[in-house]
Design a protein around this motif. Structure first.
Motif, mmCIF file in Angstrom:
data_model
loop_
_atom_site.group_PDB
_atom_site.id
_atom_site.type_symbol
_atom_site.label_atom_id
_atom_site.label_comp_id
_atom_site.label_asym_id
_atom_site.label_seq_id
_atom_site.Cartn_x
_atom_site.Cartn_y
_atom_site.Cartn_z
ATOM 1 N N VAL A 1 42.941 36.287 38.871
ATOM 2 C CA VAL A 1 42.863 37.733 38.671
ATOM 3 C C VAL A 1 41.617 38.226 39.404
ATOM 4 O O VAL A 1 40.516 37.763 39.119
ATOM 5 C CB VAL A 1 42.783 38.099 37.174
ATOM 6 N N LYS A 2 41.789 39.136 40.354
ATOM 7 C CA LYS A 2 40.666 39.636 41.133
ATOM 8 C C LYS A 2 40.336 41.080 40.763
ATOM 9 O O LYS A 2 41.232 41.917 40.631
ATOM 10 C CB LYS A 2 40.962 39.540 42.633
ATOM 11 N N PHE A 3 39.031 41.316 40.615
ATOM 12 C CA PHE A 3 38.525 42.653 40.316
ATOM 13 C C PHE A 3 37.868 43.252 41.562
ATOM 14 O O PHE A 3 37.276 42.541 42.372
ATOM 15 C CB PHE A 3 37.474 42.589 39.193
ATOM 16 N N LYS A 4 37.956 44.569 41.670
ATOM 17 C CA LYS A 4 37.226 45.313 42.695
ATOM 18 C C LYS A 4 36.997 46.728 42.187
ATOM 19 O O LYS A 4 37.942 47.391 41.740
ATOM 20 C CB LYS A 4 37.994 45.347 44.019
ATOM 21 N N ASP B 1 46.680 39.877 40.830
ATOM 22 C CA ASP B 1 46.990 39.034 39.670
ATOM 23 C C ASP B 1 48.150 38.143 40.086
ATOM 24 O O ASP B 1 49.291 38.600 40.189
ATOM 25 C CB ASP B 1 47.362 39.900 38.463
ATOM 26 N N LYS B 2 47.853 36.877 40.377
ATOM 27 C CA LYS B 2 48.911 36.005 40.894
ATOM 28 C C LYS B 2 48.785 34.590 40.360
ATOM 29 O O LYS B 2 47.691 34.128 40.005
ATOM 30 C CB LYS B 2 48.871 35.967 42.427
ATOM 31 N N MET B 3 49.891 33.900 40.297
ATOM 32 C CA MET B 3 49.896 32.480 39.991
ATOM 33 C C MET B 3 49.510 31.725 41.251
ATOM 34 O O MET B 3 49.815 32.152 42.371
ATOM 35 C CB MET B 3 51.272 32.032 39.506
ATOM 36 N N MET C 1 37.918 36.698 39.351
ATOM 37 C CA MET C 1 37.136 36.733 40.581
ATOM 38 C C MET C 1 36.783 38.173 40.961
ATOM 39 O O MET C 1 37.335 39.124 40.417
ATOM 40 C CB MET C 1 37.909 36.071 41.724
ATOM 41 N N GLY C 2 35.881 38.285 41.920
ATOM 42 C CA GLY C 2 35.505 39.601 42.422
ATOM 43 C C GLY C 2 34.081 39.601 42.918
ATOM 44 O O GLY C 2 33.262 38.794 42.477
#
Length: 230
Positions: A211-214, A221-223, A37-38
């Protein structure tokens, strides 16, 4: 299954350099179902292009199924894309003049699979996504949700090591989106490794890991503790 080490991707445009990925490290194990995501410009699409072997102009290491593919040439990467990776895109990318069966057969044609075998596998893949009774239809004769089912059948027909989906529900209504996520969940439960780009939080909650990008970096990064199970 997938491991990237210190991946840096820089775009050179005229006199300006833009670093889209700033030393990304990430491991995705076999059998995981991961959302990437992001916001726009965060680097998530660039990252997926690298994971999908669509871009080999980067620094760092990419290990796919135990093999370092960081320095492979275009022809070798094309072989990996066809054999080891199944792609599902937001726009479906079906050929309108072909039947659903013929669309699903395409990856096997490129792989040199004999006609009888590829017909059998294509039918099985379409049955798996609930379209076994529509194999002779063309893509302009079915709904958007059904088109995405065909795209998933095409993605899994070569039994890839990983399925990569780029906004697979982006063009679908809520009901169709839920149906598509159920198919991905079923494939994952059968052992498929799935990596999916989405900007929708509610869609990401169907996966097991987010997993999130920025700004070219991983910031989360989490379950998924409150995962939706269909």
């Amino acid at each position: 299954m997938l491991e990237v080490r210190n991946i840096v991707k820089t775009y050179v445009t005229g006199e300006l350099d833009f670093t889209a990925l700033k030393g990304i490290n990430l491991t995705i194990e076999k059998g995981e179902f991961t959302s990437i995501m992001g916001p726009s410009g965060s680097g998530k699409s660039t990252f997926m292009n690298i994971l999908g072997c669509l871009d080999n102009q980067y620094k760092g290491e990419y290990i796919l199924n135990g093999n370092d593919i960081s320095n492979l040439k275009d022809d070798d990467l094309a072989h990996i894309r066809n054999k080891d990776i199944g792609f599902v895109f937001q726009a479906f990318n079906l050929l309108p003049r072909m039947t659903l069966l013929e669309n699903v057969e395409l990856p096997m044609i490129y792989a040199g699979v004999p006609l009888k075998e590829r017909r059998k596998k294509a039918v099985e893949a379409l049955e798996k996504v609930g379209l076994g009774d529509r194999i002779k239809h063309k893509s302009n004769e079915i709904s958007g949700g059904q088109k995405q089912r065909v795209a998933i059948a095409r993605a899994i027909v070569n039994n890839p090591k990983v399925i990569m989906a780029d906004e697979p529900t982006g063009n679908l209504d809520t009901k169709s989106s839920v149906e598509i996520m159920k198919i991905f969940q079923n494939l994952n439960e059968e052992g498929a490794t799935v990596v999916m780009v989405t900007h929708e939080e509610d869609i990401a909650r169907y996966t097991k890991r987010i997993v999130k990008f920025k700004d070219g970096e991983i910031v989360l990064d989490k379950m998924v503790g409150n995962r939706i199970i269909l």
